[in-house]
Design a protein around this motif. Structure first.
Motif: not given
Length: 468
Positions: A51, A53, A56-57, A63-64, A135, A142-143
């Motif tokens: 993602t 988003h 997110s992280s 990731r993120g 999204r 956000g996950t």
């Protein structure tokens, strides 16, 4: 002293030869360098972050949104090594406070930006941008996986590819390549970049916002692989009460900078009939929706949106799932990579020509109680000639050839640049009946037309007023 426009085509200035230090390049040769293989590889990479988003992280290395932006910045840096570090790479960012809507807690919004400085007019910029965030159905989720392949991985990979190709050239103007985040949460990344551009005191020639340029079939099964849509605003977002009053009297509601930039893109497409063509959409964005061109329009910068000809709603803003035999989700397998390649080629052509061309002039017209129209504008840096354009008030597009004058005379369309700081001339056309505009040219590269109407200048209204 105002000069009557003559008839002599022989006065048209010959195009200047290309600068010796600039590697020879044409629209065709640069567009041909767009690689579908690289577009696919970049798409696979950005989707691999799971993602992107905005919520997110920021710290997960794989990731993120944090990992995704870090990779994009590194990619821009690597591209810069191929042109003797010609790209200034930075994260243009800001912490956005909770907005009670789609930003529930203070959130760092980072844009990956690469700046290719112009060799002659570095303060004059063209921005090519797309939003990098993604999204699913819930805008606050956000996950879960949000591949964001078309929306807007397509614009993002095009920008990376354009920077690889164009960074090997030198241009009089600056090109800014920008991957924005925060779009799905409220156009935050674009607002941050627009604020930054304003703070830098840059002169914006054009903003090309590419948002979803990678699919050719819509939700209803209708397909169109030949066109992109170009959205452009009518009345200026930064208009004032005084400007609106002047436009009521003198017209020009269809002649704002974004509209003329859209016309220029349409002409560029028509000049390459085998390439992507333009379908003009004369509204700021799609019905009930918006994109990252809007914060730039709000500041008075000429900006348009480039998007697919038909939208596939099952494959944007959707949770990954299958219901009633219908697959939902913005995944790579739904991308038409031939369409994306040709969309990318169209952008490369446009960026090359915009970065070569001078700024459009700021033109005024006086046609009150006279049978001709007096035009006036300040000399434009880098211009070797100016081209006059005309159309009747009820026509949509500039005529390719000027009409005859009020007495049937030919009208000289090209005006050689001189050493004077101001150009004044009279066009033998009645201003009540005709709209006039001027493009500034350097060699074979001409700017978009700037209409001789209130608000027609390619500058924020407040700044243009200060210069009057």
């Amino acid at each position: 002293m105002i000069k009557k426009l003559a008839i002599l085509a022989s006065l048209v200035a010959a195009p200047l030869a290309a600068d010796d230090h600039v590697p020879a390049a044409t629209d065709d040769s640069l567009a041909a360098q767009v690689s579908e293989e690289r577009l696919r590889a970049d798409m696979d990479k950005i989707v691999s972050f799971g993602t992107r988003h905005t919520l997110s992280s920021q710290t997960d290395p794989k990731r993120g949104i944090g990992a995704a932006v870090n990779w994009a910045l590194d990619e821009f840096r690597q591209i810069g090594t191929g042109c003797d570090d010609c790209l200034e790479v930075q994260s243009v960012e800001r912490v956005v406070e909770p907005d009670g809507r789609r930003i529930p807690q203070p959130t760092l919004v980072r844009n990956a930006v690469a700046i290719q400085r112009g060799t002659e007019r570095p303060n004059e910029v063209i921005i090519v941008q797309g939003h990098y965030d993604s999204r699913v159905t819930d805008p606050l989720n956000g996950t879960d996986d949000a591949p964001g392949a078309n929306d807007d991985g397509s614009g993002s990979v095009m920008i990376l590819e354009a920077s690889r190709i164009l960074s090997k050239q030198q241009y009089p103007s600056t090109i800014i390549y920008a991957l924005l985040t925060g779009e799905e949460q409220g156009l935050y990344g674009a607002r941050i970049l627009a604020d930054w551009v304003e703070e830098q005191g840059m002169t914006v020639k054009a903003v090309l916002n590419n948002d979803m340029i990678g699919n050719s079939c819509g939700s209803d099964g209708v397909c169109d692989a030949k066109h992109v849509r170009v959205f452009s605003e009518g009345p200026r977002a930064d208009s004032t009460e005084q400007l609106r009053a002047r436009q009521r009297r003198f017209g020009g509601e269809n002649d704002m900078p974004g509209r003329n930039l859209a016309r220029w893109l349409g002409d560029l497409a028509q000049a390459n009939p085998d390439g992507m063509q333009v379908r003009q959409i004369w509204r700021t964005d799609r019905m009930g929706r918006g994109g990252d061109q809007i914060p730039f329009l709000d500041k008075g910068y000429p900006a348009i949106r480039i998007a697919v000809s038909v939208e596939d709603y099952e494959h944007q803003h959707q949770d990954l799932r299958t219901e009633n035999g219908i697959k939902y989700g913005d995944t790579v397998d739904e991308i038409d990579f031939d369409y994306l390649t040709r969309s990318s080629q169209f952008n490369v052509r446009a960026l090359h020509r915009l970065a070569k061309a001078p700024m459009p002039p700021a033109v005024t017209a006086d046609a009150a109680v006279r049978v001709d129209t007096a035009l006036e504008w300040d000399a434009v840096p880098g211009a070797d000639r100016y081209v006059i354009k005309a159309r009747r008030t009820d026509e949509s597009y500039w005529r390719g050839v000027l009409p005859n004058g009020t007495k049937g005379e030919d009208i000289q369309s090209a005006i050689p640049a001189t050493d004077t700081s101001k150009i004044e001339l009279a066009v033998p056309l009645r201003g009540d009946d005709w709209l006039l505009g001027v493009a500034a040219c350097s060699g074979s590269y001409c700017s978009p037309v700037s209409s001789a109407v209130p608000g027609g200048a390619f500058a924020p209204v407040a700044k243009a007023a200060d210069n009057d």
